[in-house]
Each structure stands twice: as C-alpha cells, then as structure tokens.
Design a protein around this motif. Structure first.
Motif, PDB file in Angstrom:
ATOM      1  N   MET A  67      41.113  21.447 -18.945  1.00 36.33           N
ATOM      2  CA  MET A  67      40.950  22.734 -18.262  1.00 36.33           C
ATOM      3  C   MET A  67      42.182  23.070 -17.423  1.00 36.33           C
ATOM      4  SD  MET A  67      38.083  24.145 -19.113  1.00 36.33           S
ATOM      5  CE  MET A  67      37.685  25.316 -17.821  1.00 36.33           C
ATOM      6  N   LEU A  68      42.732  22.065 -16.731  1.00 29.64           N
ATOM      7  CA  LEU A  68      43.956  22.288 -15.952  1.00 29.64           C
ATOM      8  C   LEU A  68      45.104  22.708 -16.862  1.00 29.64           C
ATOM      9  CD1 LEU A  68      43.968  19.352 -13.344  1.00 29.64           C
ATOM     10  CD2 LEU A  68      43.492  21.764 -12.924  1.00 29.64           C
ATOM     11  N   GLN A  69      45.210  22.085 -18.020  1.00 31.73           N
ATOM     12  CA  GLN A  69      46.274  22.444 -18.954  1.00 31.73           C
ATOM     13  C   GLN A  69      46.106  23.874 -19.458  1.00 31.73           C
ATOM     14  OE1 GLN A  69      45.637  19.106 -21.569  1.00 31.73           O
ATOM     15  NE2 GLN A  69      47.359  17.947 -20.725  1.00 31.73           N
ATOM     16  N   MET A  70      44.856  24.275 -19.690  1.00 31.48           N
ATOM     17  CA  MET A  70      44.598  25.657 -20.104  1.00 31.48           C
ATOM     18  C   MET A  70      45.008  26.639 -19.006  1.00 31.48           C
ATOM     19  SD  MET A  70      40.869  25.077 -21.899  1.00 31.48           S
ATOM     20  CE  MET A  70      40.545  26.821 -22.127  1.00 31.48           C
ATOM     21  N   ILE A  71      44.669  26.321 -17.766  1.00 32.40           N
ATOM     22  CA  ILE A  71      45.030  27.199 -16.648  1.00 32.40           C
ATOM     23  C   ILE A  71      46.539  27.239 -16.469  1.00 32.40           C
ATOM     24  CG2 ILE A  71      44.765  27.623 -14.169  1.00 32.40           C
ATOM     25  CD1 ILE A  71      42.053  26.156 -14.369  1.00 32.40           C
ATOM     26  N   SER A  72      47.204  26.083 -16.669  1.00 37.10           N
ATOM     27  CA  SER A  72      48.670  26.040 -16.521  1.00 37.10           C
ATOM     28  C   SER A  72      49.342  26.968 -17.518  1.00 37.10           C
ATOM     29  CB  SER A  72      49.185  24.603 -16.682  1.00 37.10           C
ATOM     30  OG  SER A  72      49.164  24.194 -18.041  1.00 37.10           O
ATOM     31  N   ARG A  73      48.766  27.068 -18.722  1.00 36.43           N
ATOM     32  CA  ARG A  73      49.346  27.982 -19.712  1.00 36.43           C
ATOM     33  C   ARG A  73      49.170  29.439 -19.272  1.00 36.43           C
ATOM     34  NH1 ARG A  73      47.577  23.767 -23.243  1.00 36.43           N
ATOM     35  NH2 ARG A  73      45.518  24.682 -23.610  1.00 36.43           N
ATOM     36  N   ASP A 123      50.756  36.554  -4.433  1.00 37.45           N
ATOM     37  CA  ASP A 123      50.259  37.384  -5.527  1.00 37.45           C
ATOM     38  C   ASP A 123      48.835  36.939  -5.858  1.00 37.45           C
ATOM     39  OD1 ASP A 123      49.645  38.571  -7.980  1.00 37.45           O
ATOM     40  OD2 ASP A 123      51.739  38.549  -8.640  1.00 37.45           O
ATOM     41  N   PRO A 124      47.843  37.815  -5.674  1.00 35.37           N
ATOM     42  CA  PRO A 124      46.446  37.412  -5.916  1.00 35.37           C
ATOM     43  C   PRO A 124      46.186  36.958  -7.346  1.00 35.37           C
ATOM     44  CG  PRO A 124      46.628  39.808  -5.627  1.00 35.37           C
ATOM     45  CD  PRO A 124      47.931  39.214  -5.216  1.00 35.37           C
ATOM     46  N   ARG A 125      47.041  37.384  -8.285  1.00 31.96           N
ATOM     47  CA  ARG A 125      46.856  36.980  -9.678  1.00 31.96           C
ATOM     48  C   ARG A 125      47.129  35.489  -9.869  1.00 31.96           C
ATOM     49  NH1 ARG A 125      50.719  41.756 -11.641  1.00 31.96           N
ATOM     50  NH2 ARG A 125      51.749  40.955  -9.792  1.00 31.96           N
ATOM     51  N   PHE A 126      48.058  34.948  -9.077  1.00 28.21           N
ATOM     52  CA  PHE A 126      48.299  33.514  -9.100  1.00 28.21           C
ATOM     53  C   PHE A 126      47.276  32.782  -8.219  1.00 28.21           C
ATOM     54  CE2 PHE A 126      52.333  35.212 -10.487  1.00 28.21           C
ATOM     55  CZ  PHE A 126      52.784  34.294 -11.422  1.00 28.21           C
ATOM     56  N   ASP A 127      46.896  33.425  -7.114  1.00 30.31           N
ATOM     57  CA  ASP A 127      45.926  32.807  -6.200  1.00 30.31           C
ATOM     58  C   ASP A 127      44.623  32.457  -6.918  1.00 30.31           C
ATOM     59  OD1 ASP A 127      47.717  33.126  -4.134  1.00 30.31           O
ATOM     60  OD2 ASP A 127      46.817  34.981  -3.397  1.00 30.31           O
ATOM     61  N   VAL A 128      44.148  33.389  -7.774  1.00 33.63           N
ATOM     62  CA  VAL A 128      42.864  33.152  -8.436  1.00 33.63           C
ATOM     63  C   VAL A 128      42.944  31.948  -9.377  1.00 33.63           C
ATOM     64  CG1 VAL A 128      43.230  34.698 -10.423  1.00 33.63           C
ATOM     65  CG2 VAL A 128      40.925  34.300  -9.577  1.00 33.63           C
ATOM     66  N   LEU A 129      44.104  31.716  -9.981  1.00 37.90           N
ATOM     67  CA  LEU A 129      44.248  30.561 -10.871  1.00 37.90           C
ATOM     68  C   LEU A 129      44.192  29.255 -10.082  1.00 37.90           C
ATOM     69  CD1 LEU A 129      46.993  31.916 -13.295  1.00 37.90           C
ATOM     70  CD2 LEU A 129      44.536  31.781 -13.674  1.00 37.90           C
ATOM     71  N   ALA A 130      44.807  29.240  -8.888  1.00 42.12           N
ATOM     72  CA  ALA A 130      44.718  28.054  -8.036  1.00 42.12           C
ATOM     73  C   ALA A 130      43.283  27.824  -7.586  1.00 42.12           C
ATOM     74  CB  ALA A 130      45.646  28.197  -6.828  1.00 42.12           C
ATOM     75  N   GLN A 131      42.573  28.901  -7.268  1.00 42.72           N
ATOM     76  CA  GLN A 131      41.178  28.782  -6.846  1.00 42.72           C
ATOM     77  C   GLN A 131      40.296  28.255  -7.973  1.00 42.72           C
ATOM     78  OE1 GLN A 131      40.450  32.781  -5.563  1.00 42.72           O
ATOM     79  NE2 GLN A 131      41.676  32.572  -3.707  1.00 42.72           N
ATOM     80  N   ILE A 132      40.546  28.700  -9.181  1.00 39.41           N
ATOM     81  CA  ILE A 132      39.775  28.222 -10.327  1.00 39.41           C
ATOM     82  C   ILE A 132      40.004  26.729 -10.530  1.00 39.41           C
ATOM     83  CG2 ILE A 132      39.580  28.348 -12.851  1.00 39.41           C
ATOM     84  CD1 ILE A 132      40.149  31.384 -12.555  1.00 39.41           C
ATOM     85  N   ALA A 133      41.260  26.294 -10.403  1.00 36.09           N
ATOM     86  CA  ALA A 133      41.571  24.862 -10.564  1.00 36.09           C
ATOM     87  C   ALA A 133      40.818  24.030  -9.530  1.00 36.09           C
ATOM     88  CB  ALA A 133      43.080  24.644 -10.441  1.00 36.09           C
ATOM     89  N   ALA A 134      40.800  24.487  -8.271  1.00 37.06           N
ATOM     90  CA  ALA A 134      40.081  23.765  -7.216  1.00 37.06           C
ATOM     91  C   ALA A 134      38.588  23.730  -7.505  1.00 37.06           C
ATOM     92  CB  ALA A 134      40.344  24.413  -5.861  1.00 37.06           C
ATOM     93  N   TYR A 135      38.043  24.841  -7.998  1.00 32.67           N
ATOM     94  CA  TYR A 135      36.610  24.915  -8.299  1.00 32.67           C
ATOM     95  C   TYR A 135      36.231  23.951  -9.425  1.00 32.67           C
ATOM     96  CZ  TYR A 135      32.182  26.774  -9.964  1.00 32.67           C
ATOM     97  OH  TYR A 135      30.885  26.900 -10.371  1.00 32.67           O
TER      98      TYR A 135
END
Length: 423
Positions: A146-152, A28-40
């Motif tokens: 930031m990771l915690q914000m993305i996890s939410r 699902d690209p909606r989850f993919d973008v969150l993983a990409q943001i975390a890596a960035y």
C-alpha cells in the motif's frame, strides 16, 4: 552512527530533483492527504513525504511532526533512497546503524521506521514516503505494498506539477480523479479491517463461553453445597450468588458482542430504563473500582427511558468505565463521575463518563475510534473497544465521542429518548 555513502548516480539524482523545482514550495493539501492516508493505513503517529537534496531532508507533507527539514546525515531515509524497495527498521534501539542516532536516544525516541523511495520515471529516488512510530513493531507485506502504491501517486503528483506548470484547472481535475481512487482504496481497507474484527469477535465469544460455562457450573454446585451442608455460612452463599449473577451478565454481553459482529442490522426493540442499566453495569464493575481505590460519583435521573439492546449498552458502559480505571489507576487522585442530562426539546439524553485524568493527546484523539488502534503496549490490547462501542451506539441512532473542551478526560454518549406516550 554509521555514515551512509552516496549512491553512484548521486549527481544525476540531485540534478533531476533540482529540475522539479519542488523543494521549499508552500504546503499543498494534495500531498498532505497522501501522508495522512499512509499514517491511517499503517496506524502510525507520524508519516511524511520528503525530498532529499545534498544536505537535508525536506518535508513536502507531514503528519505528527513539526519540523520542516532535518539534516540528511541523521535521516533514516538516507538508506531508503539508496535502494529500489522498502526499507524497514523494526526496533532502531537494537539496530547498530541507528542505536546512537539522537532521534532514537533522545526526543522523540523513535523506534520503528518503514519507508519506500519515490522513484521518478527516469529511475531516480527523489525522496521517500515513510511512516514512524515510538514503539518497536512490525509491518505486514500488504501494508508495504500500500505504501508503494501511495508513493507512485506522490511521484505522479510531482511529475504532473512539473508538466502542467501553472495550469491549475487541469491539474485539479486530474488530482480529483486520483483522490477518488485513493478514497476507494481506503474504504476497501476499512471494510477488510471490519471483516477481520467481526471474525475476531466471534472467536473471542467462543473462547469466553467455554471457561464461563465451567465457572457457572462450579458456582452453582458450591451454592447448593453451602445451602444444604453449611447454611450458616451466609457470606459464602452471597459470594456464590454474586458470581452467578456476574456470569449471567457476562453471557448477555458476549451474546451482544456476537450479535454486533454478525448481525448489526437487527432491530433493537426492548424499552430500557437508564438507571437500571447503569446499576447493572456498576454491579459488574464494583469489584474493580474497589480494588483500584476509585471513588464513584453519579447523578442519574430515574425517569429516562430509551430503546435498545440491554447487553450491548452494558458492554459499552463497562468498556468506558474499564478504560477510565486503567487510565487513572496510577493517579494520585482517582475518581470517576457519571453524569446524565436530557433534552426533551431535542429528544435525546447525554451521558458523560468523566475521570480524574487530564485529557488525551491530540494525536491519539484523532485515531482512537479507529478499529485496531491502541495505545497499550504490544500484546496488551487489540484496540477494539472504542471502535466496537461507537459502532453499537451508532446502530442505536446515537453517537459516542470524546469531549475535548473538558479539563478532565470525558467521553459522551448520546442516545434518543423513548417517550411511551408518543409511541
């Protein structure tokens, strides 16, 4: 390897995870973008969103890895879901809990891990959002937040998916708003990094200028001494001349770096001849090329003119050549080729710096133009070079990019031509 006990509410946790019906669903690209943001944000080669059932860790989204799932007993995230806060491993090789983990002792030789649990609205850890690196490192509290914000955001997606079911239209509208907010956060993070980079550049200029002034003063004094006391020692006089000329060029480059860091909107008015700029750059790099046994091949037309800042362009070319020397110094075959071609129809010229290396890893290519990214060992590089270089070329109306199609390592610099009869 230490066995991690299940939490006291493991049965309830697994029951809630089952109710979401998300494990083994398509990408699902909606989850993919969150993983990409975390890596960035964390500047790591690997990141993922994972869900953990009784036997396995399954990846809903992943960056930098091929595996779709891992055995739960080998997972670092097994620890993360047993607590409500972040779980960090700075160096797995020196951590008794993970030193004998097969993913640490063997490929891919993982060292750093930072994960935050995905906490549902009922307080259960469904899985993790995590980042991983192959080198030991530390992570700042700001990046953890930031990771915690993305996890939410991940949990919100999971719960909205369950609540909305097949009502995709509503889901995409809500997700679009969520994505917009995250994009703004990323832009803000990038601006903060650029502001920090500008401050560092100004500090570097100050640190370079002080010893450079001493070197220039000594070189001038030595030249005068040899001219008046030992004029027959022409080789020593020539060495001092070369040192003084190099010092002057370094002063120009430092001035250009400071200008770039603090006044990037200033116009560039000087008309430059490309062959002269390259000659000045190679004069600065000559000693380093010789010391490392690098053969230089060049094909430079004499007529190409462009408009720009002399010091900044020399800085860019010097940086690219220096990177090439570092990359090939241990190669059996060592050469660097500078090739220029122009297109009068499209009014630009293209300069390639190609070295005998065999290309750059795809994951590195994706990140190497970012501020602060570096493949060098900890303490040996700040990752500023390519980011600054590309910024300078963009300010000149051009572009700097890596040429993937070349069999060797090739960077391409494009700049607008200057035609005197047209201005």
């Amino acid at each position: 390897m230490e066995k991690v006990p299940f939490s006291k509410n493991e049965a309830e946790r697994l029951q809630e995870l089952l109710e979401y019906q998300i494990i083994d669903t398509p990408p699902d690209p909606r989850f993919d973008v969150l993983a990409q943001i975390a890596a960035y944000i964390c500047e790591t080669p690997i990141s993922f969103v994972s869900l953990i059932d009784c036997k396995r860790q399954w990846f809903k989204a992943r960056v930098g890895m091929k595996e779709e799932e891992l055995p739960r007993e080998l997972s670092f995230c097994n620890y993360t879901i047993n607590q409500m806060e972040a779980f960090v491993i700075n160096d797995a090789e020196n951590d008794l809990r993970f030193a004998d983990n097969p993913y640490v002792t063997g490929p891919p030789y993982l060292k750093f891990y930072a994960g935050v649990p995905l906490i549902s609205s009922r307080g259960f850890a469904l899985g993790t959002l995590a980042v991983i690196d192959f080198l030991p490192r530390y992570i700042s509290p700001d990046k953890i937040r930031m990771l915690q914000m993305i996890s939410r955001q991940v949990v919100s997606l999971i719960e909205l998916r369950k609540a909305l079911g097949d009502n995709n239209e509503k889901f995409f509208k809500i997700q679009g708003l969520s994505k917009s907010v995250l994009q703004q956060k990323i832009k803000l993070h990038h601006l903060e990094q650029m502001e920090l980079m500008s401050g560092m550049a100004a500090g570097m200029c100050h640190e370079i200028n002080n010893p450079l002034s001493v070197i220039m003063l000594v070189a001038e004094s030595m030249k005068k001494y040899f001219l008046h006391q030992r004029p027959q020692q022409t080789s020593e006089i020539q060495k001092m001349d070369k040192l003084i000329r190099s010092g002057i060029r370094i002063e120009h480059i430092v001035k250009g770096l400071k200008l770039f860091a603090t006044h990037r909107d200033l116009p560039f008015k000087e008309h430059l001849l490309l062959s002269e700029i390259i000659s000045e750059t190679l004069m600065m790099c000559d000693e380093r090329l010789k010391q490392n046994g690098v053969k230089l091949i060049k094909e430079i037309p004499g007529h190409i003119q462009f408009k720009g800042d002399r010091a900044q362009i020399i800085q860019v070319l010097s940086n690219l050549i220096s990177n090439s020397v570092d990359a090939i110094k241990d190669c059996k075959e060592k050469w660097i080729e500078i090739h220029v071609e122009s297109s009068a129809i499209e009014s630009f010229f293209r300069l390639r710096i190609i070295d005998s290396g065999f290309g750059i890893n795809d994951e590195v290519v994706k990140k190497m133009m970012r501020p602060f990214f570096s493949t060098k060992d900890i303490g040996k590089g700040a990752g500023l070079g390519l980011s600054i270089c590309r910024g300078i070329i963009k300010d000149h109306g051009g572009d700097l990019f890596y040429e993937v199609s070349n069999n060797h390592t090739s960077f391409v610099l494009e700049l607008p031509l200057f035609e005197p009869n047209l201005h």
